[in-house]
Design a protein around this motif. Sequence first.
Motif, PDB file in Angstrom:
ATOM      1  N   VAL A   1      -9.163  -2.723  13.866  1.00 39.26           N
ATOM      2  CA  VAL A   1      -9.204  -3.190  12.405  1.00 39.26           C
ATOM      3  C   VAL A   1      -8.397  -2.661  11.690  1.00 39.26           C
ATOM      4  N   ARG A   2      -7.694  -3.406  10.576  1.00 31.42           N
ATOM      5  CA  ARG A   2      -6.859  -2.738   9.626  1.00 31.42           C
ATOM      6  C   ARG A   2      -7.592  -2.999   8.280  1.00 31.42           C
ATOM      7  N   VAL A   3      -7.881  -2.207   7.634  1.00 28.80           N
ATOM      8  CA  VAL A   3      -8.773  -2.054   6.372  1.00 28.80           C
ATOM      9  C   VAL A   3      -7.751  -1.879   5.170  1.00 28.80           C
TER      10      VAL A   3
ATOM     11  N   THR B   1       0.075   8.137  -3.930  1.00 29.07           N
ATOM     12  CA  THR B   1       0.854   7.371  -2.953  1.00 29.07           C
ATOM     13  C   THR B   1      -0.195   6.937  -1.753  1.00 29.07           C
ATOM     14  N   GLU B   2      -0.014   5.543  -1.312  1.00 29.39           N
ATOM     15  CA  GLU B   2      -1.174   5.218  -0.341  1.00 29.39           C
ATOM     16  C   GLU B   2      -1.077   6.143   0.948  1.00 29.39           C
ATOM     17  N   ALA B   3       0.083   6.394   1.111  1.00 26.35           N
ATOM     18  CA  ALA B   3       0.201   7.412   2.436  1.00 26.35           C
ATOM     19  C   ALA B   3      -0.537   8.724   2.436  1.00 26.35           C
TER      20      ALA B   3
ATOM     21  N   LEU C   1      -6.021   2.515   8.170  1.00 27.78           N
ATOM     22  CA  LEU C   1      -6.447   2.577   6.938  1.00 27.78           C
ATOM     23  C   LEU C   1      -5.131   2.408   6.034  1.00 27.78           C
ATOM     24  N   HIS C   2      -5.160   1.365   5.202  1.00 27.95           N
ATOM     25  CA  HIS C   2      -4.217   1.191   3.949  1.00 27.95           C
ATOM     26  C   HIS C   2      -4.856   0.977   2.720  1.00 27.95           C
ATOM     27  N   THR C   3      -4.062   1.109   1.565  1.00 27.64           N
ATOM     28  CA  THR C   3      -4.479   0.292   0.429  1.00 27.64           C
ATOM     29  C   THR C   3      -3.416  -0.429  -0.016  1.00 27.64           C
ATOM     30  N   ASP C   4      -3.885  -1.504  -0.692  1.00 29.06           N
ATOM     31  CA  ASP C   4      -2.947  -2.726  -0.999  1.00 29.06           C
ATOM     32  C   ASP C   4      -2.358  -2.480  -2.234  1.00 29.06           C
TER      33      ASP C   4
ATOM     34  N   GLY D   1      -2.150   4.673   7.384  1.00 26.87           N
ATOM     35  CA  GLY D   1      -0.829   3.910   7.440  1.00 26.87           C
ATOM     36  C   GLY D   1       0.304   4.908   6.995  1.00 26.87           C
ATOM     37  N   HIS D   2       1.379   4.189   7.106  1.00 29.31           N
ATOM     38  CA  HIS D   2       2.706   4.726   6.662  1.00 29.31           C
ATOM     39  C   HIS D   2       2.785   6.338   6.988  1.00 29.31           C
ATOM     40  N   GLY D   3       3.454   7.071   6.074  1.00 29.70           N
ATOM     41  CA  GLY D   3       3.756   8.583   6.181  1.00 29.70           C
ATOM     42  C   GLY D   3       5.162   8.857   6.243  1.00 29.70           C
TER      43      GLY D   3
HETATM   44 ZN   LIG Z   1      -0.054  -0.095   3.593  1.00 30.41          ZN
END
Ligand SMILES: [Zn+2]
Length: 388
Positions: free
Chosen positions: A323-325, A201-203, A256-259, A183-185
């Motif tokens: 899916v999005r995790v 950072t999540e990215a 893939l993401h982190t919350d 995700g993101h970037g």
């Molecule tokens: Zn995200």
Amino acid sequence: MRPIRPGDRGPAVTEIRTVLAGLNLLPPADGAQIDEFDTATERAVRAFQQSRGLSVDGRVGAETWRALEAARWRLGARTLYHAVPEPLTGEDVRSLQERLLEMGYDAGRADAIYGIRTSRAVAQFQREVGLTPDGACGPHTMNALRRLGRKVVGGRPQWLRESDAIRQSGPTLVGRTVVIDPGHGGTDPGVVVPDGTLRWTEADLVHDLASRLEGRLAASGVRVQLTRGPAPGECLPDTDRAQLANALGADVFISLHTDGHLNPDADGVATYHYGTNNGVTSATGERLAGLVQREIVARTGLRNCGTHAKAWDLLRLTRMPAVRVEVGYLTSPTDRARLVDPRFRDRVAEAIVAAVQRMYFPIERDVPTGSIDVSELRAVVAAGTVVD
Ligand SMILES: [Zn+2]
């Protein structure tokens, strides 16, 4: 009703804690009944609210109370039927729907509401086992369900049709195409948390996780494509990410993401698949999301925040199981300590590989969660044997 909130005491709190313990969200009370709404209770209430799609405020108001009431029912404890206009709801309804779906009956989504579609699926099951097809689930129908166990797969409903292609293509991963979407970037770093002189950072974290997943899937014979590199110039919109996966004819799409949350207590892993509030769902997406969720929870110990249906572009526009995790909260000190550990990210990658593999096992040959040894899969591929 005034919401029951942290600091409160009394029999209502004991009741709330009992239901939460029954759902494994709280450890069972050892001996003495606890009647205090402590921080553990609040955390459990939040996790429960998140899993049921309620607003997450850690208090038990009317809506959360109703959901807890529904959650205490165990399958077989009462007769289930299609009630009008107030349909029966509860965990027992959800368990029944899951059983019916597993057996190949079109019960719609496992939404815990005993609607007309669930009733029709029960009636179809009853017809096929020689019971009166009244669409109600009483003791006789429960017995028939228990007798048949998990092995029976019958009927030709939507769930089977959707998963037919997957089931008939065999259990091997060799030659599949998986698109991994960190995700993101670019100009959008996602969730950012300063940590002394460091800055997580999540990215960056999800790109690293994507690379670990890529290596493992490739070693299992899967063709893998990432939607972005480690430092793209721009952030690709979700619609473009979905189109990329469609253009590649991907078999599986994993985002893939982190919350992140203002409250540092919020933590855990959640997965999302395509679906709407009207009960429309991608059945294969839901199955993949469930497998990813269960494997990650079993292998990492992250809090289980459940699997949820969403109509997001990314999930709606992709034509394959997607899916999005959300792998943990970067804003939670406990989740963050895990996420920044490369060994932890390896475990998450292994969990996702195991889930993708299980996606291709026929239901009746599925294996227990946490039992697939990914290095064994790799060895089989390296030896040139087809996994069967
Ligand atoms: Zn995200």
